[in-house]
Write a protein that holds these residues in place. Structure first.
Motif, PDB file in Angstrom:
ATOM      1  N   VAL A  29      -6.618 -11.758-126.877  1.00  0.00           N
ATOM      2  CA  VAL A  29      -7.538 -11.641-125.743  1.00  0.00           C
ATOM      3  C   VAL A  29      -7.150 -10.461-124.866  1.00  0.00           C
ATOM      4  N   ASP A  30      -5.851 -10.295-124.609  1.00  0.00           N
ATOM      5  CA  ASP A  30      -5.406  -9.174-123.782  1.00  0.00           C
ATOM      6  C   ASP A  30      -5.749  -7.842-124.427  1.00  0.00           C
ATOM      7  N   GLU A  31      -5.548  -7.745-125.740  1.00  0.00           N
ATOM      8  CA  GLU A  31      -5.887  -6.504-126.444  1.00  0.00           C
ATOM      9  C   GLU A  31      -7.382  -6.230-126.353  1.00  0.00           C
ATOM     10  N   ALA A  32      -8.201  -7.272-126.500  1.00  0.00           N
ATOM     11  CA  ALA A  32      -9.651  -7.110-126.417  1.00  0.00           C
ATOM     12  C   ALA A  32     -10.050  -6.529-125.062  1.00  0.00           C
ATOM     13  N   ARG A  33      -9.503  -7.088-124.020  1.00  0.00           N
ATOM     14  CA  ARG A  33      -9.842  -6.605-122.675  1.00  0.00           C
ATOM     15  C   ARG A  33      -9.387  -5.161-122.479  1.00  0.00           C
ATOM     16  N   GLN A  34      -8.200  -4.850-122.996  1.00  0.00           N
ATOM     17  CA  GLN A  34      -7.681  -3.492-122.839  1.00  0.00           C
ATOM     18  C   GLN A  34      -8.514  -2.482-123.606  1.00  0.00           C
ATOM     19  N   VAL A  35      -8.968  -2.847-124.812  1.00  0.00           N
ATOM     20  CA  VAL A  35      -9.806  -1.943-125.602  1.00  0.00           C
ATOM     21  C   VAL A  35     -11.090  -1.618-124.848  1.00  0.00           C
ATOM     22  N   TYR A  36     -11.739  -2.618-124.275  1.00  0.00           N
ATOM     23  CA  TYR A  36     -12.993  -2.356-123.559  1.00  0.00           C
ATOM     24  C   TYR A  36     -12.747  -1.629-122.240  1.00  0.00           C
ATOM     25  N   GLU A  37     -11.602  -1.856-121.621  1.00  0.00           N
ATOM     26  CA  GLU A  37     -11.266  -1.113-120.409  1.00  0.00           C
ATOM     27  C   GLU A  37     -11.117   0.379-120.715  1.00  0.00           C
ATOM     28  N   SER A  42     -15.187  -8.304-131.906  1.00  0.00           N
ATOM     29  CA  SER A  42     -16.478  -9.007-131.933  1.00  0.00           C
ATOM     30  C   SER A  42     -16.470 -10.129-132.957  1.00  0.00           C
ATOM     31  N   LEU A  43     -15.855  -9.883-134.101  1.00  0.00           N
ATOM     32  CA  LEU A  43     -15.754 -10.923-135.127  1.00  0.00           C
ATOM     33  C   LEU A  43     -14.827 -12.048-134.675  1.00  0.00           C
ATOM     34  N   MET A  44     -13.722 -11.670-134.064  1.00  0.00           N
ATOM     35  CA  MET A  44     -12.709 -12.642-133.671  1.00  0.00           C
ATOM     36  C   MET A  44     -13.221 -13.584-132.586  1.00  0.00           C
ATOM     37  N   TYR A  45     -13.987 -13.020-131.645  1.00  0.00           N
ATOM     38  CA  TYR A  45     -14.397 -13.803-130.481  1.00  0.00           C
ATOM     39  C   TYR A  45     -15.897 -14.072-130.447  1.00  0.00           C
ATOM     40  N   GLN A  46     -16.545 -13.975-131.614  1.00  0.00           N
ATOM     41  CA  GLN A  46     -17.913 -14.427-131.801  1.00  0.00           C
ATOM     42  C   GLN A  46     -18.862 -13.866-130.740  1.00  0.00           C
ATOM     43  N   SER A  47     -19.021 -12.564-130.750  1.00  0.00           N
ATOM     44  CA  SER A  47     -19.904 -11.924-129.783  1.00  0.00           C
ATOM     45  C   SER A  47     -21.328 -12.445-129.917  1.00  0.00           C
ATOM     46  N   SER A  48     -21.933 -12.742-128.760  1.00  0.00           N
ATOM     47  CA  SER A  48     -23.338 -13.164-128.765  1.00  0.00           C
ATOM     48  C   SER A  48     -24.259 -12.035-128.301  1.00  0.00           C
ATOM     49  N   HIS A  49     -23.687 -10.832-128.156  1.00  0.00           N
ATOM     50  CA  HIS A  49     -24.502  -9.681-127.749  1.00  0.00           C
ATOM     51  C   HIS A  49     -25.338  -9.247-128.947  1.00  0.00           C
ATOM     52  N   SER A  50     -26.639  -9.289-128.815  1.00  0.00           N
ATOM     53  CA  SER A  50     -27.509  -9.052-129.964  1.00  0.00           C
ATOM     54  C   SER A  50     -27.653  -7.563-130.260  1.00  0.00           C
ATOM     55  N   ALA A  51     -27.993  -7.275-131.503  1.00  0.00           N
ATOM     56  CA  ALA A  51     -28.244  -5.885-131.894  1.00  0.00           C
ATOM     57  C   ALA A  51     -29.432  -5.328-131.107  1.00  0.00           C
ATOM     58  N   GLU A  52     -30.437  -6.163-130.866  1.00  0.00           N
ATOM     59  CA  GLU A  52     -31.616  -5.720-130.115  1.00  0.00           C
ATOM     60  C   GLU A  52     -31.231  -5.308-128.697  1.00  0.00           C
ATOM     61  N   ALA A  53     -30.342  -6.083-128.062  1.00  0.00           N
ATOM     62  CA  ALA A  53     -29.912  -5.746-126.706  1.00  0.00           C
ATOM     63  C   ALA A  53     -29.140  -4.433-126.690  1.00  0.00           C
ATOM     64  N   SER A  54     -28.245  -4.250-127.655  1.00  0.00           N
ATOM     65  CA  SER A  54     -27.496  -2.998-127.735  1.00  0.00           C
ATOM     66  C   SER A  54     -28.432  -1.813-127.924  1.00  0.00           C
ATOM     67  N   GLN A  55     -29.414  -1.988-128.788  1.00  0.00           N
ATOM     68  CA  GLN A  55     -30.341  -0.886-129.062  1.00  0.00           C
ATOM     69  C   GLN A  55     -31.136  -0.515-127.813  1.00  0.00           C
ATOM     70  N   ASP A  56     -31.606  -1.512-127.080  1.00  0.00           N
ATOM     71  CA  ASP A  56     -32.344  -1.253-125.833  1.00  0.00           C
ATOM     72  C   ASP A  56     -31.462  -0.509-124.839  1.00  0.00           C
ATOM     73  N   GLU A  57     -30.196  -0.887-124.771  1.00  0.00           N
ATOM     74  CA  GLU A  57     -29.274  -0.227-123.845  1.00  0.00           C
ATOM     75  C   GLU A  57     -29.002   1.208-124.275  1.00  0.00           C
ATOM     76  N   HIS A  58     -28.940   1.451-125.566  1.00  0.00           N
ATOM     77  CA  HIS A  58     -28.779   2.816-126.061  1.00  0.00           C
ATOM     78  C   HIS A  58     -29.987   3.675-125.662  1.00  0.00           C
ATOM     79  N   ASN A 112     -20.212 -10.865-123.374  1.00  0.00           N
ATOM     80  CA  ASN A 112     -20.744 -11.766-124.385  1.00  0.00           C
ATOM     81  C   ASN A 112     -19.711 -12.177-125.430  1.00  0.00           C
ATOM     82  N   LEU A 113     -18.466 -11.751-125.238  1.00  0.00           N
ATOM     83  CA  LEU A 113     -17.375 -12.224-126.084  1.00  0.00           C
ATOM     84  C   LEU A 113     -16.799 -13.507-125.487  1.00  0.00           C
ATOM     85  N   ARG A 114     -16.344 -14.386-126.343  1.00  0.00           N
ATOM     86  CA  ARG A 114     -15.743 -15.637-125.874  1.00  0.00           C
ATOM     87  C   ARG A 114     -14.253 -15.418-125.638  1.00  0.00           C
ATOM     88  N   LEU A 115     -13.957 -14.679-124.569  1.00  0.00           N
ATOM     89  CA  LEU A 115     -12.562 -14.357-124.257  1.00  0.00           C
ATOM     90  C   LEU A 115     -11.916 -15.406-123.368  1.00  0.00           C
TER      91      LEU A 115
END
Length: 251
Positions: free
Chosen positions: A100-108, A187-203, A232-235
């Motif tokens: 979990v700590d590594e996940a947060r650090q990567v996104y930071e 994302s695989l480890m913490y079962q991301s619920s962020h959808s591909a559609e949402a990411s695409q809209d944000e892009h 959207n990660l279950r951290l």
């Protein structure tokens, strides 16, 4: 968490591959052969075909790529340095399971780098580059529309690399490539619920801001995008209520 024992055939580098990876040219330098194995495993991770905790048996990989175990070991050592593989004494190599700590650090780190990236890019992006980004967005939409999961996952990740390369900074592009590979594992480890559609809209919104040369909006949108993915990660999994879990159900 128990180790996954998924079959290693998932590391084949492309959907069109046959049951066995193409034989390696005997005259090919060992370094290029090692890199091909590294890229194949990394691609499988980014496209979410290779799960955290999967055992990477040296002999199995050597058989798939028709190389020696020495070359496989070199590839696994490189992946370990990239934090994509964990090497455990007397047990072997496993796809990494980020904490979990590594996940947060990567996104930071990603938020810091990519905010600065789009701020600089706004000042120098060309109309031709905007057109290139629009073409990439179309590819994303098409992959989402045809439910091409590996393809859309790769394209959504590549969007960030395309931005870095437009800035002309290959060091940054390489660094982001490594961080995005680790993000895929997270994302695989913490079962991301962020959808591909949402990411695409944000892009799309980020590219709109870049086209307007609106640096403030581009930075805000990139930060919001990465925060949304992380949120959207279950951290922060809740501890189970043992009474609710263990009490026998009553009809």
């Amino acid at each position: 968490m128990p180790r996954s024992r998924a079959n290693l055939k998932v590391i084949r580098p492309a959907p069109r591959a046959t049951a066995r990876a193409p034989a390696v040219d005997d005259d090919a330098p060992a370094s290029s052969t090692t890199q091909r194995i590294v890229e194949s495993i990394t691609t499988a991770i980014v496209e979410r075909r290779l799960m955290p905790g999967t055992k990477l048996a040296e002999q199995k990989i050597a058989d798939i790529f028709e190389v020696s175990r020495t070359i496989v070991r070199q590839a696994l050592n490189q992946l370990s340095r990239d934090h994509l593989v964990t090497l455990e004494p007397a047990r072997g190599a496993f796809v990494a399971t980020p904490s979990v700590d590594e996940a947060r650090q990567v996104y930071e780190v990603r938020a810091m780098l990519e905010a600065a990236l789009v701020r600089q890019l706004c000042a120098r992006i060309t109309d031709a580059q905007i057109a290139e980004l629009r073409a990439h967005l179309r590819d994303e939409r098409e992959a989402i529309g045809r439910t091409d999961v590996p393809g859309r996952t790769r394209l959504l990740a590549d969007f960030h690399i395309v931005l870095a390369r437009m800035l002309g900074n290959e060091v940054l592009a390489r660094l982001l490539t490594d961080l995005l590979s680790r993000s895929s594992l997270i994302s695989l480890m913490y079962q991301s619920s962020h959808s591909a559609e949402a990411s695409q809209d944000e892009h799309v919104a980020i590219v709109d801001a870049l086209q307007r040369r609106d640096a403030r909006a581009a930075v805000r949108l990139m930060e919001q995008h990465l925060h949304s993915v992380e949120r959207n990660l279950r951290l922060d999994p809740r501890a189970p209520d043992l009474e609710a879990v263990l009490r026998p159900s009553h009809e």
